[in-house]
Design an enzyme around this catalytic site. Structure first.
Site, PDB file in Angstrom:
ATOM      1  N   ASP A  44      24.190  43.558  18.799  1.00  0.00           N
ATOM      2  CA  ASP A  44      23.130  44.239  18.044  1.00  0.00           C
ATOM      3  C   ASP A  44      21.913  44.568  18.901  1.00  0.00           C
ATOM      4  O   ASP A  44      21.193  45.525  18.632  1.00  0.00           O
ATOM      5  CB  ASP A  44      22.689  43.377  16.851  1.00  0.00           C
ATOM      6  CG  ASP A  44      23.646  43.497  15.674  1.00  0.00           C
ATOM      7  OD1 ASP A  44      24.568  44.321  15.753  1.00  0.00           O
ATOM      8  OD2 ASP A  44      23.471  42.768  14.693  1.00  0.00           O
ATOM      9  N   SER A  79      34.013  48.483  11.350  1.00  0.00           N
ATOM     10  CA  SER A  79      33.540  47.419  12.227  1.00  0.00           C
ATOM     11  C   SER A  79      32.025  47.254  12.102  1.00  0.00           C
ATOM     12  O   SER A  79      31.339  48.143  11.630  1.00  0.00           O
ATOM     13  CB  SER A  79      33.915  47.726  13.681  1.00  0.00           C
ATOM     14  OG  SER A  79      33.221  48.886  14.117  1.00  0.00           O
ATOM     15  N   HIS A  80      31.546  46.115  12.564  1.00  0.00           N
ATOM     16  CA  HIS A  80      30.124  45.786  12.424  1.00  0.00           C
ATOM     17  C   HIS A  80      29.241  46.846  13.046  1.00  0.00           C
ATOM     18  O   HIS A  80      28.269  47.309  12.425  1.00  0.00           O
ATOM     19  CB  HIS A  80      29.852  44.428  13.087  1.00  0.00           C
ATOM     20  CG  HIS A  80      28.407  44.076  13.159  1.00  0.00           C
ATOM     21  ND1 HIS A  80      27.726  43.535  12.090  1.00  0.00           N
ATOM     22  CD2 HIS A  80      27.488  44.221  14.154  1.00  0.00           C
ATOM     23  CE1 HIS A  80      26.467  43.355  12.426  1.00  0.00           C
ATOM     24  NE2 HIS A  80      26.294  43.761  13.674  1.00  0.00           N
ATOM     25  N   MET A  81      29.512  47.254  14.272  1.00  0.00           N
ATOM     26  CA  MET A  81      28.641  48.194  14.966  1.00  0.00           C
ATOM     27  C   MET A  81      28.641  49.563  14.295  1.00  0.00           C
ATOM     28  O   MET A  81      27.643  50.279  14.292  1.00  0.00           O
ATOM     29  CB  MET A  81      29.058  48.325  16.432  1.00  0.00           C
ATOM     30  CG  MET A  81      28.990  47.027  17.211  1.00  0.00           C
ATOM     31  SD  MET A  81      27.316  46.350  17.329  1.00  0.00           S
ATOM     32  CE  MET A  81      26.713  47.199  18.781  1.00  0.00           C
TER      33      MET A  81
END
Length: 337
Positions: free
Chosen positions: A314, A333-335
């Site tokens: 992050d 996905s998180h990103m």
């Protein structure tokens, strides 16, 4: 309501984690206590939230593909979602200027690391000046993106929901999308605290055995369990570890295909063409940097390549990068979120 019930156990993790951290037990005992806690209270909750988040993003992409919503509506909605990365940027801008604020930043985000499950990677708390306190965007105001479904889009979605005999309206559907994606972000953030602290305990174990972080990365959970239960000696533990390290070094000399379909593939193969996932419709042209080659480089205005899309990266969003390429991790996905 279903989602809230499915992820409710995650709230118990914080309480148990503090109890384990403050206990007088050994690093080995803390390691397994943290793992057991996340197994009982975190794993299923995160799995439920991740599945709901996947359904939400898959449904959004499907509606975009079918022309029910436009790309601009989808992107506007995604920008309005409250994410860990947005909160991280806001907190950096408001807390990094005082000693107490910096301490709060480390307390809240110090567990993150590039490579959530990788003991060889530094956690943010180990290098806060790089990950937490330096940013070209720290003092910029974080504007909140508001979202309202356009009337014609709302009506179109309601027609399709009725045709599919789904007894909710567009506003409730998008409320589910928002809650699911935000729950996925929140549960993973809490889930990874236990994982990161367990890796910290691994480092302490390594230090006690005069090992490096790289050395301890070749241990297995079973070896560590046997060491805790005194089923193997320290000498045997070290012998197993060094044997795996040697095997790994030998395996690095071998190149294999991404998909093995037959024994012939061990001898010759062709690289498969890959199909990338694009998260936005923006275009950019600039220099590309592989973060693995030099993580401390100046990333301002560049496209950055990273292996996986997890919360430990992050900090990249605070470096004013122009784009991001991940080797693994799709649109859920998180990103990407």
């Amino acid at each position: 309501q279903r989602l809230e019930n499915d992820i409710s156990s995650i709230s118990k993790l914080d309480e148990e984690r503090l109890r384990i951290q403050n206990s007088k037990i050994t690093p080995l005992e803390k390691l397994f206590a943290l793992i057991e806690s996340v197994k009982h209270h975190g794993t299923l909750a995160f799995a439920h939230a991740a599945r709901a988040g996947f359904v939400a993003t898959a449904w959004l992409k499907s509606m975009e593909k079918e022309g029910i919503i436009s790309s601009s509506v989808k992107e506007s909605f995604m920008r309005s979602i409250h994410t860990v990365a947005k909160e991280f940027e806001f907190d950096k801008g408001t807390l990094s200027n005082t000693d107490s604020g910096r301490a709060n930043l480390i307390e809240k985000y110090g567990h993150l690391r590039p490579g959530t499950y990788e003991v060889t990677e530094q956690a943010y708390w180990e290098n806060p000046d790089f990950y937490l306190f330096t940013s070209a965007r720290d003092n910029q105001k974080q504007d909140k993106d508001y979202f309202d479904l356009p009337k014609n889009t709302l009506e179109k979605i309601n027609v399709h929901l009725k045709d599919m005999n789904i007894k909710i309206d567009a506003e409730k559907l998008f409320s589910f999308f928002r809650n699911s994606i935000e729950a996925r972000e929140k549960t993973k953030f809490i889930f990874t605290k236990n994982i990161s602290l367990a890796l910290d305990e691994c480092q302490k174990i390594a230090k006690d055995l005069s090992l490096s972080r790289d050395d301890i990365s070749f241990s297995t959970i079973h070896d560590l369990m046997h060491l805790k239960e005194k089923k193997i000696s320290k000498k045997k533990f070290l012998k197993n570890l060094m044997h795996r390290k040697k095997e790994f070094q030998q395996s690095q000399l071998i190149e294999l295909p991404s998909l093995i379909a037959s024994e012939k593939d061990f001898y010759n193969f062709e690289y498969q063409k890959t199909q990338p996932n694009f998260i936005t419709s923006n275009k950019v042209q600039c220099y590309i940097e592989d973060l693995k080659s030099n993580p401390m480089m100046d990333l301002n205005g560049k496209i950055v390549m990273i292996p996986q899309a997890d919360p430990g990266y992050d900090w990249l969003f605070s470096k004013n990068i122009s784009g991001l390429i991940t080797m693994y991790g799709g649109s859920n996905s998180h990103m990407a979120i």
